[in-house]
Each structure stands twice: as C-alpha cells, then as structure tokens.
Design an enzyme around this catalytic site. Structure first.
Site, mmCIF file in Angstrom:
data_model
loop_
_atom_site.group_PDB
_atom_site.id
_atom_site.type_symbol
_atom_site.label_atom_id
_atom_site.label_comp_id
_atom_site.label_asym_id
_atom_site.label_seq_id
_atom_site.Cartn_x
_atom_site.Cartn_y
_atom_site.Cartn_z
ATOM 1 N N HIS A 62 0.831 -1.221 0.000
ATOM 2 C CA HIS A 62 0.000 0.000 0.000
ATOM 3 C C HIS A 62 0.867 1.273 0.000
ATOM 4 C CE1 HIS A 62 -2.976 3.008 0.975
ATOM 5 N NE2 HIS A 62 -2.433 3.208 2.156
ATOM 6 N N HIS A 87 3.836 6.897 5.439
ATOM 7 C CA HIS A 87 2.638 7.625 5.904
ATOM 8 C C HIS A 87 1.823 6.888 6.957
ATOM 9 C CE1 HIS A 87 0.361 5.355 2.803
ATOM 10 N NE2 HIS A 87 -0.682 5.590 3.561
ATOM 11 N N ASP A 88 1.971 5.574 7.070
ATOM 12 C CA ASP A 88 1.169 4.854 8.065
ATOM 13 C C ASP A 88 1.972 4.357 9.272
ATOM 14 O OD1 ASP A 88 -1.421 5.076 7.177
ATOM 15 O OD2 ASP A 88 -1.263 3.392 5.793
ATOM 16 N N GLU A 91 0.853 5.832 12.675
ATOM 17 C CA GLU A 91 -0.515 5.456 13.039
ATOM 18 C C GLU A 91 -0.625 3.976 13.412
ATOM 19 O OE1 GLU A 91 -4.661 5.605 10.694
ATOM 20 O OE2 GLU A 91 -3.250 7.212 10.326
ATOM 21 N N ASP A 92 0.091 3.125 12.668
ATOM 22 C CA ASP A 92 -0.133 1.680 12.812
ATOM 23 C C ASP A 92 0.958 0.927 13.556
ATOM 24 O OD1 ASP A 92 -2.374 2.139 11.356
ATOM 25 O OD2 ASP A 92 -1.543 1.477 9.445
ATOM 26 N N ASP A 153 -3.230 8.483 -1.250
ATOM 27 C CA ASP A 153 -3.604 7.419 -0.304
ATOM 28 C C ASP A 153 -5.065 7.025 -0.536
ATOM 29 O OD1 ASP A 153 -3.583 5.754 1.992
ATOM 30 O OD2 ASP A 153 -4.313 7.395 3.251
#
Length: 734
Positions: A62, A87-88, A91-92, A153
């Site tokens: 992704h 980018h994630d 957050e993750d 995204d």
C-alpha cells in the site's frame, strides 16, 4: 482454511514494485535522494512486516502504491516519496513522530504528522472525519504536499475497495465524493478527480456504473473511427502551418456522463459530448496564447462553432490554475464535439495540477504567483480565524471547493476572483477585513446597490463605508465566502461577550437594589426562572433588553425553587434498543413488519421501499431509513458515520409503501384512462395522487402509488411503458 502464502513470490512482487517506483522517480532525483528513498522503504518494510491488508496482501504494497501515485500521477519529488512510504508507520506501528524526525528530518515529520489521524474521543454529532480533515488542512499551511499524499492514499484505497465489507465501502466511497473529489478538483487534479468519482459510483450504484461503462465500450470502435475522420483535416492544416502538436480523443468519465443524463434528463444516446478532442501544442511560453487562438481559427475554418460554448481560460485561468481554450463545434455527421486547445505546459498543469505548477514556477521565476497559491493562502487564513465546530467548518470549506468563479474589478481595474454567487459584502471583506466590517453598500458600475447584491462577471465595484456601521446576524445570510463568514462570526462572538459583561453588571446592580446576595444558588434560581440554559446567554439577553431585569424580585429567592428546564435530550444508546427488541447482535437492522414496535420512519427525501438497498440513520426522534443512493446519503455517511446503522428489508408483502413514477409521452384522447386502469386493476395498486400536464401534443405526468416492494414497482413500470403513446417511465424521489 486460509490460503497458502507464497513468501518468495510476495518478496519478488514487493521488490518489483519498489524498483518500478525508483525507475519512475529517477528523472526527479538528485544527490543522495535514492539512498533516502531506500532507507524509507526499508523502514516501512520493517515497521509493517507482520501486517496485511484486508485483501490479504502484505501491507507494504500500500505505501509503495501511494508513493507510485505521488510520483507518476501527481508529479511529486523525493520528500513526498519518503513521506508516502512512511505515511502509516506512526498510526499503525510503534514509531513516534520524534523517531521520524530524527531519521528523516523535520519536513517529512511534519507531513507525516498531518497525515496521521487524530485519536481520542469525539463528541456525539461532531465527526471524527471532520476533525481529521481539519487537522490535515492545518498542516496545509505548512505544506500542500500533505493533501496531495492524502489524495494519493485515498485513490489507492478506492482502487482496492473490493476487499472491504459493504458498509465500509459505502462509508469510504461517500466520504470520497463528499470531500476528496472536490479537493482534487480544486487542486487541479482532474484525472484523479474523475477516477475518484467513477469509483464512488462503482461501489454505490454498481448497476448504473456497469451499464454506462458497457455502453461507452460498445461505442468505442465507432468513436475512434469518428475521431480519425474529424481530426484529419485539422491535422493536415496544422502541419502545413508548421505546428508541433499532438491530438488525442478523451472519453468523458462515467460519473460526468451520469450527471449529464440526470441534469438534462436525457437518455445515454443523447449525451452528445461523450468525448473531447484535445490539441496539445509544443510552443514556448511567450507564444502560447497566440498559438492557441491560431489553432482555434483552424478548427473553426472546418467546423461551425457553437457561440455559447466558447470558454477562454487562456486569458483568465481558473482559480486552480487551469488554462485551456474550449469550443464546441458541429461535426459533419451532425454531432457536437468539444475541442480543447492548450500548450504542453497547460496540459501538464491540467493533468497534474498543483505539483506541475510548482515545477514550472521554479523553472520560470517570473511566472506570477498563481491563483492556486492565493487559494492556499485563503485556506490558511480561514483556518487560523475559524473557531466554528469541525462540522460547520467542513460544510463551509466544501461550499468553497465546488464554487464556480465570478470575475469582478476594483475601481482601479484590479481583477478580483470570488466564488460564484458572491455578494458586494464578500467583495468588501476580500479587500480588507475593516472595509468589510464598515461596509454600508456598494456602487456597482456606478449604480448604488445593497450589501446583498450578487456580483456578475465584469462588474466594477466600489465599496461605501461608514464608521457607524457594525455587522449584524443578518449579514451571515448575505455572504458566501468563508473569510467573510468567519470574520462576521468572530465579531458577533466578541460583541456578545462584551454585552454579556454589561448584563452581569446589570444583574449585580439589580440584586444589590433588592438586597439579595450574588451567590451561585441565587443565580441558579434566576436562570431557572427565566428558563435560560447558560450564564452568558442570560447576561447577553438581559443587556440587549430581551429579558426584563425588573422581573427579578425578592419573592423569587424565598419561594420554592422553580422547576429547572429538562436537560437536553441524550442520544439514545441505539444498539442497546435494537438488542432489547430483537435479542440479537445490533449491527444489522432488519426493517419490516416486526420493527413497528420501535421508533423508525422512512426518509421523505428518497422514499425507500422494500427491495431497495438501505441504511438507518439515528436521530433523537428515532431511526430514519434512507436508500443508499439517496442524495443525502453521501453527506450523512461522511459526517455522521457513528450514527449509521446497516439495514435490510425482511420478506414482506402485506405492507404498502409510497413511490413516485414520472411518465412522458405523446398526448392522445384516453391515455390517462389507460394509465390509471393499469395501475388500479391489473396490479391492484392504490394511487395517492396523479398530476398530468399536456402541452403541444406532449404530456408529462407524476403519479404517487402505494407498492409492496421494488419487484412490484418494476412490474408496474414495465406495464406502463407498453401503453400506446407512453415514451418514458421512471421512478423519482419525492
């Protein structure tokens, strides 16, 4: 049994995508860029190593895809590639923003921070989406790349929405149409905007989407032949005149065709401009304008133009920087064709929007500050002055995104671009806040006009001011721009605060006069007596004379305390209610005869009937059932995801539901009789109302009927279309 995972094949696929990314980015890279990208890739690979997407593929694919879109389709550079790959991670995974800053520097960290969702508790009725969106926009003032990566995204998420459950598909697709498509439009990313709209349609109304797509496909061969014949004389003439150019035929997007069909109420076959011919010229910047008009002249030598359909965005570009010359001409086969003429630079900006702007801007420092940057500055300003709730802010922001523009001039001839339907008051605030605050009216083209005057293209506007003038609540109904709205609201808030101070002083004096101490308990009695919810509200109303201070007497403090007003309604714990009634998990609500005992109603905006794809929307008055294709669905799902309940119909036939049918056809004696006979006798359907208008041998009618479900309605429509003289029958939302 879960599918067997081929680790080696996955590893090869990840490497293949990574190498493709580097190949695409190569022309943009300098110095140590490739090393930095490799480091970001390895970091992301490691951080996401045990994660998989809903589709089952490794998660790292992704971020790689988002980075690929950022480079290939938006034209961004290294900082953005690194940010897209990471980018994630915050957050993750266990990574923090500080880790990103330490490893990749403050720029990347700031972008990632803007992309990371806000976690935490949200009040009922505000929307997590709105808060996240506002945060993302706040970082826009730092760096527009935040939004561009967010769009990349979202585009990848929409392309891979297949693996999501149905209710998630609806929510994500609606949110995309509500926010991200207009945002892409405003940043000049037309290709991405069209794809997002088409994907929205694909998931919310699959039948219509597939139908239009198939029809476009069927007409492809004929269309290509038509384009070839159409452009042949133009090509020859342009070569004779020594132009370097490229001509391409571009089909319209599925969504825009559907919009046209709905707006003009015509069948697919009658959408004449299914495609546009685009002529792209390779000319130096200083010759662009003249060259575009020269090509226009060649096109109109061969084909007759439609004078109402000439759009010149070469002389005055759109606010998002779009430049092009559009004309619609009549082909030899009697079809209208849109022809767009532009230079290679203009085409780049039209396809890649903001990023291309920035590329040309650095290449040519004399290029004037684009109006798009002016727009970014306006967004920044409205964010800094905006204290409204996230939802209110989002609503205003959306309104400003989709606006067409109106071009007006100051007395000295300076061009000011405002949103369509802007008023003289908007113009005043655009020039300066203080001029807006003191605005009395305007002289438009030398004629006196009120504050609410709606501006038209080419108006020359002079603002009249007075030191005695002050904004009022009514002004909010005169303005459309968020700048004017937020400044007026700010003034009214401050004004209310100042008046509340006066009100407090009045109350203190009154209590002193009747010899009562100013205590919290006594103050609560006053509030309860006047039935006012907050102290500030009470003080304000007292100061402006809406409440009479003389009503505050001694007796008020000696008698039994007046009953306080009932507290505001708490939203019911909906799931709990459904569980009590049905005794099962509450995530799917079944609407039908057995749900009559709890409070639900059918939405008037879309009149759902059994068989329709529906969802429930929770309100204080109970549950409202909407069709998923309802015009309001996008808005509700984007803003109030937490109040949406999945719903479906039970098998039932004894209940009747109201549906609307619209008919058109050629008028003849007895046609209404034939129509009503079919409705009432052959299918035993009750009618609530019928209206028929006829004009010049043509009739149009609307009938409201009670049916059991969608099958019942379809049968009725099929029988009505067979009536002699009826040309079109369709269901409509009331």
């Amino acid at each position: 049994m879960s599918p067997v995972i081929d680790i080696e094949a996955e590893r090869q696929e990840i490497l293949r995508q990574y190498r493709r990314l580097l190949r695409t980015a190569k022309p943009y890279l300098h110095g140590d860029d490739a090393k930095l990208i490799k480091k970001a890739f390895n970091t992301s690979l490691e951080a996401h190593k045990d994660m998989r997407r809903k589709s089952g593929e490794p998660y790292i694919l992704h971020p790689l895809a988002v980075a690929q879109i950022a480079v290939e389709e938006i034209g961004l550079g290294t900082t953005s590639i690194v940010s897209a790959l990471l980018h994630d991670v915050v957050e993750d995974t266990a990574w923090e923003i500080s880790d990103v800053e330490r490893e990749f520097g403050p720029k990347v960290a700031r972008i990632i921070d803007g992309l990371t969702k806000i976690s935490g508790v949200f009040d009922y009725g505000t929307s997590e989406q709105a808060e996240n969106f506002r945060k993302m926009l706040l970082t826009l003032s730092e760096d527009v790349r935040v939004i561009l990566i967010k769009l990349a995204d979202r585009l990848h998420n929409m392309r891979t929405l297949d693996s999501m459950p149905r209710h998630k598909q609806l929510k994500i697709a609606s949110e995309t149409l509500y926010l991200y498509a207009p945002l892409a439009h405003r940043l000049g990313l037309y290709v991405i905007k069209s794809e997002l709209e088409d994907l929205y349609l694909k998931y919310t109304d699959t039948e219509v989407y597939t139908d239009i797509k198939d029809r476009i496909k069927q007409s492809q061969i004929a269309r290509n032949r038509f384009i070839k014949d159409f452009v042949q004389p133009i090509e020859e003439e342009l070569k004779n005149q020594g132009f370097q150019f490229e001509i391409k035929g571009r089909p319209k997007s599925v969504y825009s065709i559907l919009k046209k069909i709905k707006k003009q109420n015509i069948p697919f076959e009658e959408v004449y401009d299914l495609f546009a011919i685009r002529v792209i010229l390779d000319v130096p910047p200083e010759q662009e304008k003249a060259a575009c008009w020269q090509v226009y002249s060649v096109v109109t030598d061969f084909y007759q133009p439609n004078p109402d359909r000439l759009r010149d965005w070469v002389s005055t570009p759109k606010a998002n920087g779009y430049e092009s010359l559009h004309t619609t001409v009549m082909s030899r086969t009697g079809q209208w064709v849109e022809v767009q003429v532009r230079s290679r630079r203009m085409d780049d900006i039209a396809e890649k929007g903001y990023a291309a702007h920035w590329k040309y801007k650095t290449a040519d420092p004399t290029h004037a500050e684009s109006s798009l940057e002016t727009w970014v500055n306006k967004v920044r300003e409205s964010l800094e002055t905006n204290n409204s709730s996230a939802l209110e802010f989002m609503d205003e922001f959306r309104q400003n995104l989709f606006m067409k523009e109106v071009y007006v001039f100051t007395p000295k001839g300076k061009l000011i671009i405002l949103p369509d339907k802007a008023t003289a008051l908007d113009f005043a605030f655009d020039i300066h806040t203080q001029i807006g605050m003191r605005c009395l009216g305007a002289k438009v083209n030398q004629k006196l006009e009120p504050l609410s005057y709606q501006l038209h293209n080419g108006d020359q506007v002079e603002i009249l001011t007075s030191h005695k003038q002050r904004p009022t609540e009514e002004w909010l109904t005169y303005v459309t721009t968020s700048r004017a709205r937020s400044k007026i609201k700010e003034f009214l808030r401050d004004d209310k605060r100042a008046k509340a101070e006066d009100g407090k002083f009045i109350l203190e004096k009154r209590l002193e006069l009747i010899g009562v101490a100013f205590t919290q308990e006594n103050f609560n009695r006053v509030l309860a007596y006047f039935n006012v919810p907050t102290a500030q509200d009470f003080y304000y109303r007292l100061a402006v004379g809406q409440l009479d201070g003389r009503e505050i007497r001694e007796a008020l403090f000696t008698e039994v305390i007046p009953t306080p007003r009932p507290p505001a309604l708490q939203p019911k714990s909906f799931d709990h209610e459904v569980q009590k009634i049905r005794g099962v998990r509450p995530d799917m609500l079944v609407v039908g005869e057995r749900t009559a005992q709890f409070n639900h109603s059918l939405a008037r905006c879309c009149n759902p009937i059994p068989g329709d794809d529906v969802f429930g929307f929770e309100t204080d008055q109970g549950l409202i059932i909407h069709r998923t294709s309802c015009p309001r669905a996008v808005d509700l799902m984007s803003n109030y995801g937490n109040r949406i309940v999945r719903a479906k119909w039970t098998e039932q036939s004894e209940l009747a539901f109201l549906a609307g049918i619209r008919l058109k056809g050629s008028d003849r004696v007895g046609i209404v009789n034939d129509i009503t006979r079919i409705i009432s006798t052959s299918l035993k359907v009750n009618m609530r109302s019928i209206t028929v208008d006829s004009n010049d041998g043509f009739f149009e009618g609307q009938i409201m009927v009670f049916v059991n479900d969608t099958d019942h309605l379809t049968k009725l429509i099929q029988r009505l279309i067979k009536v002699n003289g009826v040309l079109q029958v369709e269901r409509f939302d009331s």
